[in-house]
Design an enzyme around this catalytic site. Structure first.
Site, PDB file in Angstrom:
ATOM      1  N   CYS A 297      -5.732 -33.257  87.033  1.00  0.00           N
ATOM      2  CA  CYS A 297      -5.370 -32.094  87.833  1.00  0.00           C
ATOM      3  C   CYS A 297      -4.150 -31.392  87.273  1.00  0.00           C
ATOM      4  O   CYS A 297      -3.268 -32.000  86.665  1.00  0.00           O
ATOM      5  CB  CYS A 297      -5.218 -32.450  89.305  1.00  0.00           C
ATOM      6  SG  CYS A 297      -3.620 -33.022  89.795  1.00  0.00           S
TER       7      CYS A 297
ATOM      8  N   CYS B  21      -6.789  -3.247  82.509  1.00  0.00           N
ATOM      9  CA  CYS B  21      -7.403  -4.040  83.569  1.00  0.00           C
ATOM     10  C   CYS B  21      -7.461  -5.491  83.103  1.00  0.00           C
ATOM     11  O   CYS B  21      -7.101  -5.813  81.980  1.00  0.00           O
ATOM     12  CB  CYS B  21      -8.788  -3.495  83.946  1.00  0.00           C
ATOM     13  SG  CYS B  21     -10.173  -4.075  82.938  1.00  0.00           S
TER      14      CYS B  21
ATOM     15  N   ASP C 273     -10.200 -16.713 101.371  1.00  0.00           N
ATOM     16  CA  ASP C 273     -10.170 -18.042 100.741  1.00  0.00           C
ATOM     17  C   ASP C 273     -11.328 -18.842 101.320  1.00  0.00           C
ATOM     18  O   ASP C 273     -11.797 -18.541 102.412  1.00  0.00           O
ATOM     19  CB  ASP C 273      -8.843 -18.765 101.008  1.00  0.00           C
ATOM     20  CG  ASP C 273      -8.505 -19.776  99.921  1.00  0.00           C
ATOM     21  OD1 ASP C 273      -7.415 -19.686  99.349  1.00  0.00           O
ATOM     22  OD2 ASP C 273      -9.351 -20.665  99.621  1.00  0.00           O
TER      23      ASP C 273
ATOM     24  N   ASN D 257     -16.386 -17.500  99.315  1.00  0.00           N
ATOM     25  CA  ASN D 257     -16.072 -17.421  97.894  1.00  0.00           C
ATOM     26  C   ASN D 257     -16.526 -16.058  97.374  1.00  0.00           C
ATOM     27  O   ASN D 257     -17.722 -15.788  97.328  1.00  0.00           O
ATOM     28  CB  ASN D 257     -16.821 -18.567  97.192  1.00  0.00           C
ATOM     29  CG  ASN D 257     -16.644 -18.528  95.692  1.00  0.00           C
ATOM     30  OD1 ASN D 257     -16.015 -17.630  95.134  1.00  0.00           O
ATOM     31  ND2 ASN D 257     -17.203 -19.524  95.022  1.00  0.00           N
TER      32      ASN D 257
ATOM     33  N   GLY E  38      -0.946 -21.849  96.820  1.00  0.00           N
ATOM     34  CA  GLY E  38       0.496 -21.974  96.625  1.00  0.00           C
ATOM     35  C   GLY E  38       1.217 -20.639  96.510  1.00  0.00           C
ATOM     36  O   GLY E  38       2.330 -20.494  97.007  1.00  0.00           O
TER      37      GLY E  38
HETATM   38 ZN    ZN Z   1     -10.498  -2.649  81.216  1.00  0.00          ZN
END
Ligand code: ZN
Length: 388
Positions: free
Chosen positions: A238, A214, A93, A139, A72
């Site tokens: 869902c 991060c 993807d 993946n 999306g």
């Molecule tokens: Zn970090």
């Protein structure tokens, strides 16, 4: 001798070309032109130069961006970057398009059953054949694929250098951690993005290894609610999604990508969105010296060791926006009151549930008030109002 993979790629390219011809697609354009005519797909983008926003728009053709997750948010992100004429897009993807995705933008019902990356590449090629689009249908969290992913972003730049930016548009924790690990190791800047499972809030977070937190230092507020994401994928249960929220988050993501790549405005380090009260908090998240990721700690040491001037020039990437023709003398005054939150500070570490509670004071100070500069006479002002 070409490998089977290369031959397969060539066949796909030829197939795409054939499809474009069938659909009466436009030809490739060698050089972006600012000529104002209806048949020029870049005239409105090149006009950003005339308006004094971007110095050299065509530099976008030298940029390469990886989009991980073409759902999306990722599909709309790829669509926008393609229309903006980005040099190269690398899509990742492993899902297929489903009818259950049709509440979102970009994909169409006839694409149900196709792999998301292939379906996206076809549409994007048709929209703008000038953009090089590479697809990766796997993946990234599996051991083998992670190595392929690292290699793809390490050499995916226009010139074989690393990509200019990685955009995370994935929907799960493992994939975000994989991107985080890869970008810390390769020292690549990336944006994390996310939409909450109740569909009414989202965020983007800019991650510069060593300089900004991060994903392992402090996961962003929205996804840090201790929800086991696997429980979201149970049969019959869902998460909700809205094309509006996803479109807005994709817009925030691409806007900041363009600012970063083309060097204009201020790039947001963290920008949230709460749809229920239309609140957009901004803040900076500094790295956690005790981060679990050893590459992150290493990047922090490197960043600290940089000479002060070098750090400052990095911040000063932002140029003053000069309007060439500001006939109405209108100025925007922004009182930036960014809060700096250290991920290991108590308010950020204990649950992070407060997500978007806006302090009244900062809400006020974040508003942008248009003002009219003093050197315009009343008559001129009246004249301008009449002509609006
Ligand atoms: Zn970090």
């Amino acid at each position: 001798m070409a490998s089977a993979d290369e031959i397969q790629k060539q066949i796909e390219e030829l197939q795409n070309k054939l499809d474009s011809l069938k659909k009466n697609a436009r030809q490739k354009i060698d050089k972006m032109s600012s000529e104002v005519k209806d048949s020029n797909p870049y005239s409105r983008l090149m006009a950003l130069q005339r308006m004094g926003i971007v110095k050299e728009y065509e530099r976008i053709r030298t940029k390469s961006v990886a989009v991980v997750g073409v759902g999306g948010v990722g599909s709309v992100t790829a669509d926008m970057l393609t229309r903006c004429g980005i040099g190269k897009l690398i899509l990742f993807d492993y899902d297929k398009v489903e009818l259950a995705n049709m509440n979102r933008l970009f994909f169409t019902p006839d694409q149900a059953g196709l792999s998301k990356v292939d379906a996206a590449a076809k549409t994007l090629n048709f929209i703008n054949p000038d953009v090089t689009i590479l697809t990766n249908n796997y993946n990234i969290t599996t051991v083998d694929s992670f190595t392929k992913f690292l290699d793809a972003i390490k050499t995916g730049g226009i010139d074989g250098q690393p990509v200019d930016l990685v955009l995370s548009c994935v929907d799960n924790f493992e994939a975000r951690m994989a991107i985080n690990a890869g970008c810390n190791e390769l020292n690549l800047n990336w944006f994390e993005s996310g939409v909450s499972e109740n569909a009414v809030s989202g965020h983007i977070q800019f991650i510069k290894p060593g300089e900004l937190a991060c994903f392992g230092c402090a996961p962003p507020l929205v996804v840090a609610e201790n929800i086991d994401e696997k429980t979201l994928k149970r049969e019959g249960v869902c998460a909700a999604s809205l094309p509006t929220t996803m479109g807005i988050v994709a817009g925030m993501l691409v806007q900041n990508t363009l600012k970063y790549l083309l060097n204009f405005g201020n790039v947001s380090n963290y920008l949230g969105y709460n749809a229920l009260i239309d609140f957009f908090p901004r803040m900076d998240l500094r790295p956690n010296p005790q981060c679990d990721d050893s590459w992150c700690r290493q990047r922090q040491v490197e960043y600290q060791a940089k000479p002060k001037e070098e750090k400052e020039t990095e911040v000063e990437e932002v140029q003053e926006v000069v309007h060439e023709n500001n006939d109405w003398g209108i100025e925007l005054i922004s009182e930036d009151n960014n809060e700096e939150i250290k991920p290991n500070a108590p308010m950020a570490s204990s649950g992070l549930k407060h997500a978007f509670e806006a302090p009244v004071a900062s809400q006020q100070s974040n508003t942008i008030a248009p003002t009219v500069s003093d050197d315009v006479s009343l008559e001129e002002l009246m004249e301008q109002m009449k002509s609006m």
